[in-house]
Design an enzyme around this catalytic site. Structure first.
Site, short mmCIF file in Angstrom:
data_model
loop_
_atom_site.label_atom_id
_atom_site.label_comp_id
_atom_site.label_asym_id
_atom_site.label_seq_id
_atom_site.Cartn_x
_atom_site.Cartn_y
_atom_site.Cartn_z
CB CYS A 84 -0.72 -0.09 1.11
SG CYS A 84 -2.40 0.84 0.95
CG HIS A 179 -3.25 -3.39 3.84
ND1 HIS A 179 -2.19 -2.74 4.49
CD2 HIS A 179 -4.02 -2.36 3.21
CE1 HIS A 179 -2.45 -1.47 4.38
NE2 HIS A 179 -3.42 -1.17 3.33
CD GLU A 181 -0.54 -5.36 6.11
OE1 GLU A 181 -0.30 -6.14 4.91
OE2 GLU A 181 -0.96 -4.29 6.14
N1 GLN Z 1 -3.54 6.26 0.73
C1 GLN Z 1 -2.27 6.17 1.55
C2 GLN Z 1 -1.32 6.75 1.13
O1 GLN Z 1 -0.87 6.93 -0.27
C3 GLN Z 1 -2.11 4.56 1.54
C4 GLN Z 1 -3.08 3.97 2.40
C5 GLN Z 1 -2.88 2.61 2.89
O2 GLN Z 1 -1.39 2.30 2.92
N2 GLN Z 1 -3.53 1.69 3.46
O3 GLN Z 1 -0.39 7.14 1.68
#
Ligand code: GLN
Length: 196
Positions: A84, A179, A181
Site C-alpha cells: 500500500c 494488505h 498482513e
Molecule cells: N492512501 C495512502 C497513501 O497514499 C495509503 C493507504 C494505506 O497504506 N493503507 O499514503
C-alpha cells in the site's frame, strides 16, 4: 534470518505477526526487528515497508536517514516488500498529487503509481484477486489503496484488478497495493520470504 519492518507509522504490528506466523509455518528461526532509526537496515536480510500514510512515512524515513539505507540495501539486492503506502514509496513515478505535493519517493521500482486510486477511506473493500504465482485467488484488503498505472520492462505484473495493476515484482522488489498482513492467508509472505 533477520527481517526489518520499517516501524515509523502504519500497519507495523500486523506485518510483524504475519511474518512470525510465516517463520513458524516454514520452521525457520527468524528474527524480526522494528526499525525506527538509522543504522539497523544494513544488518537486515529483507525489509518490509508497511502501509500507512505515504507522505508521513516519506517525511520521517528521510528525516531519520533510513531512506538512504533502504535505497542502498535494495540496490545491492536485499529483498523488499512494499504494501500500500509502501508500494507508493518504492515507485519511480507518481501521479499529479505526488508531483504537486513534491512527495519524496524512493524511486527504486520502475512503476508509476496513482495514490488513492479506489477512492477514500470509506471506499475500502475486500475482494478476491487472482495471483497465479501463489496458486490462485487471494483475499485482498484494499484500504485507500494506490494502484500501479504503468510498469517498466523489467517488472512482472502479478495481479490485476479492474483497469489497474495491483501486485508487481521487479527482481528483489515486491509491491502490493493491498494488505496481505491483514488476512490469515500467509502465501504472499511465504512468497516474499522465498525471495531471500
Ligand atoms: N492512501 C495512502 C497513501 O497514499 C495509503 C493507504 C494505506 O497504506 N493503507 O499514503
Amino acid at each position: 534470518m533477520k527481517i526489518g519492518v520499517i516501524a515509523i507509522q502504519g500497519n507495523v504490528t500486523e506485518h510483524v505477526h504475519a511474518l512470525e506466523r510465516t517463520f513458524a509455518e516454514q520452521g525457520v528461526d527468524g528474527e524480526i526487528i522494528r526499525i525506527r532509526q538509522s543504522g539497523l537496515v544494513p544488518d537486515c536480510d529483507a525489509i518490509v515497508l508497511p502501509g500507512g500514510e505515504s507522505t508521513t512515512l516519506a517525511r520521517l524515513i528521510w528525516q531519520e536517514g533510513i531512506a538512504a539505507e533502504i535505497r542502498s540495501a535494495v540496490r545491492s539486492g536485499v529483498p523488499v516488500l512494499g504494501t500500500c503506502a509502501g508500494l507508493v514509496l518504492l515507485a519511480k513515478d507518481g501521479d499529479d498529487q505526488i508531483t504537486r505535493t513534491k512527495q519524496h519517493l524512493l524511486g527504486l521500482m520502475d512503476i508509476e503509481v496513482k495514490r488513492n486510486a479506489f477512492g477514500r477511506q470509506c471506499d475500502s473493500f475486500e475482494t478476491s484477486i487472482d495471483i497465479p504465482v501463489i496458486g490462485g485467488l487471494f483475499p485482498a484488503v484494499f484500504i485507500r489503496a494506490p494502484a500501479i498505472v504503468r510498469c517498466g520492462e523489467g517488472v512482472s505484473v502479478l495481479a490485476r484488478f479492474g483497469e489497474y495493476m495491483v501486485a508487481a515484482q521487479q527482481d528483489n522488489m515486491l509491491a502490493l497495493a493491498f494488505h496481505p498482513e491483514m488476512v490469515a492467508d500467509t502465501r504472499l509472505h511465504h512468497y516474499f520470504m522465498n525471495m531471500i
